[in-house]
Design an enzyme around this catalytic site. Structure first.
Site, PDB file in Angstrom:
ATOM      1  N   LYS A  14       0.645  -0.968  -0.084  1.00 13.68           N
ATOM      2  CA  LYS A  14      -0.089   0.128   0.254  1.00 13.68           C
ATOM      3  C   LYS A  14       0.879   1.276   0.097  1.00 13.68           C
ATOM      4  O   LYS A  14       0.662   2.234  -0.726  1.00 13.68           O
ATOM      5  CB  LYS A  14      -0.934  -0.079   1.399  1.00 13.68           C
ATOM      6  CG  LYS A  14      -1.933  -1.302   1.278  1.00 13.68           C
ATOM      7  CD  LYS A  14      -2.944  -0.900   2.474  1.00 13.68           C
ATOM      8  CE  LYS A  14      -2.429  -1.030   4.035  1.00 13.68           C
ATOM      9  NZ  LYS A  14      -1.631  -2.273   4.281  1.00 13.68           N
ATOM     10  N   ARG A  89      -9.676   0.808   8.828  1.00 16.86           N
ATOM     11  CA  ARG A  89      -9.472  -0.486   9.361  1.00 16.86           C
ATOM     12  C   ARG A  89     -10.399  -1.311  10.158  1.00 16.86           C
ATOM     13  O   ARG A  89     -10.045  -2.376  10.629  1.00 16.86           O
ATOM     14  CB  ARG A  89      -8.164  -0.663  10.164  1.00 16.86           C
ATOM     15  CG  ARG A  89      -6.795  -0.783   9.373  1.00 16.86           C
ATOM     16  CD  ARG A  89      -5.724  -0.747  10.337  1.00 16.86           C
ATOM     17  NE  ARG A  89      -4.382  -1.393  10.071  1.00 16.86           N
ATOM     18  CZ  ARG A  89      -3.458  -0.813   9.507  1.00 16.86           C
ATOM     19  NH1 ARG A  89      -3.295   0.555   8.870  1.00 16.86           N
ATOM     20  NH2 ARG A  89      -2.111  -1.301   9.587  1.00 16.86           N
ATOM     21  N   ARG A 128      11.386  -5.874   4.931  1.00 14.96           N
ATOM     22  CA  ARG A 128      11.278  -4.661   5.297  1.00 14.96           C
ATOM     23  C   ARG A 128      12.009  -3.978   6.676  1.00 14.96           C
ATOM     24  O   ARG A 128      12.566  -2.864   6.734  1.00 14.96           O
ATOM     25  CB  ARG A 128       9.838  -3.980   5.099  1.00 14.96           C
ATOM     26  CG  ARG A 128       9.661  -2.609   5.137  1.00 14.96           C
ATOM     27  CD  ARG A 128       8.218  -2.008   5.120  1.00 14.96           C
ATOM     28  NE  ARG A 128       7.302  -2.377   6.071  1.00 14.96           N
ATOM     29  CZ  ARG A 128       5.998  -2.602   5.944  1.00 14.96           C
ATOM     30  NH1 ARG A 128       5.494  -2.252   4.893  1.00 14.96           N
ATOM     31  NH2 ARG A 128       5.112  -2.858   6.981  1.00 14.96           N
ATOM     32  N   ARG A 134      11.135  -0.173  11.933  1.00 15.24           N
ATOM     33  CA  ARG A 134      10.055  -0.344  12.699  1.00 15.24           C
ATOM     34  C   ARG A 134       9.928  -1.692  13.531  1.00 15.24           C
ATOM     35  O   ARG A 134      10.176  -2.890  13.112  1.00 15.24           O
ATOM     36  CB  ARG A 134       8.998  -0.538  11.720  1.00 15.24           C
ATOM     37  CG  ARG A 134       8.226   0.828  11.128  1.00 15.24           C
ATOM     38  CD  ARG A 134       7.377   0.649  10.333  1.00 15.24           C
ATOM     39  NE  ARG A 134       5.912  -0.034  10.785  1.00 15.24           N
ATOM     40  CZ  ARG A 134       4.927  -0.049  10.044  1.00 15.24           C
ATOM     41  NH1 ARG A 134       5.083   0.350   8.800  1.00 15.24           N
ATOM     42  NH2 ARG A 134       4.039  -0.810  10.402  1.00 15.24           N
ATOM     43  N   ARG A 146      -0.285  -9.118  13.200  1.00 18.59           N
ATOM     44  CA  ARG A 146      -0.934  -8.136  12.383  1.00 18.59           C
ATOM     45  C   ARG A 146      -1.694  -8.654  11.468  1.00 18.59           C
ATOM     46  O   ARG A 146      -2.883  -8.101  10.855  1.00 18.59           O
ATOM     47  CB  ARG A 146       0.274  -7.051  11.968  1.00 18.59           C
ATOM     48  CG  ARG A 146       0.720  -6.270  13.193  1.00 18.59           C
ATOM     49  CD  ARG A 146       2.241  -5.694  12.868  1.00 18.59           C
ATOM     50  NE  ARG A 146       2.028  -4.975  11.575  1.00 18.59           N
ATOM     51  CZ  ARG A 146       3.032  -4.623  10.737  1.00 18.59           C
ATOM     52  NH1 ARG A 146       4.444  -5.173  11.086  1.00 18.59           N
ATOM     53  NH2 ARG A 146       3.062  -3.624   9.795  1.00 18.59           N
TER      54      ARG A 146
END
Ligand code: AMP
Length: 194
Positions: A14, A89, A128, A134, A146
């Protein structure tokens, strides 16, 4: 205004695709994840409220996120349109968004759902995590949680927009450019309709 929801599980692409679309269509980009991370980095009350949820891979409460979106929308009245990334969400967030837009005589043109299977998502996010800094991208359990939260609480948002005839499913596996092209085709189709 051309308002688009770029939808999909964590790691679906996204963020990457939003950047491409924002440039091409000259739209504003609203990523609730980015907004929450800046609030956290700035140590604001909102950031402190969100921190525990984010570090556990849970959703930040609707009231916090909706309040944040409401003030963002007030600041975007002159935009050509908005790409919503990571929002809504939950069903409550989707309903709140519809109402907020309606109050400004606006609506969602389409929800583009990037479809990627779970094994690939975990692989992409952990990759990532090597550079994103993160914490929630670096632990496999947290990444899986998640994705589970997405299945349990977020997927229903696609159904909400499907009922409005606005859902477009896009295969999120392949070359970045090829996926951008499919998204552009879907957006142009939705823009012509709205
Ligand atoms: P993201 O950058 O979109 O992957 O979001 C990172 C984290 O921020 C999520 O795991 C949630 O804890 C929180 N978050 C982002 N957007 C939302 C939202 N719309 N509703 C609730 N929590 C959110």
């Amino acid at each position: 205004m051309l308002n688009i929801i770029l939808f999909g599980p964590p790691g679906a692409g996204k963020g990457t695709q939003s950047q491409k679309l924002v440039e091409h269509y000259q739209l504003e980009h609203i990523s609730t994840g980015d907004l929450l991370r800046s609030e956290m980095a700035a140590g604001t009350a909102l950031g402190k409220q969100a921190q525990d949820y984010m570090q556990k891979g849970a959703l930040v409460p609707d009231a916090v996120v909706i309040g944040m979106i409401e003030s963002k929308l007030k600041a975007q009245t002159h935009a050509k349109g908005i790409i919503f990334d990571g929002f809504p969400r939950t069903l409550a967030q989707a309903q709140a968004l519809d109402e907020l837009l309606q109050a400004h005589g606006q609506k969602i043109a389409c929800l583009l759902s990037l479809e990627v299977e779970e094994g690939e998502l975990t692989k992409r996010i952990l990759e990532r995590g090597k550079t994103s800094g993160r914490i929630d991208d670096q632990n496999e359990e947290l990444v899986k949680r998640r994705v589970q939260v997405y299945r349990n609480e977020t997927e229903i948002v696609a159904t909400h927009y499907e009922k409005q005839g606005k859902l477009e499913r896009i295969n999120g596996i392949g070359e970045i450019e090829e996926i951008t092209q499919k998204l552009k085709t879907a957006i142009d189709k939705a823009a012509a309709k709205s």
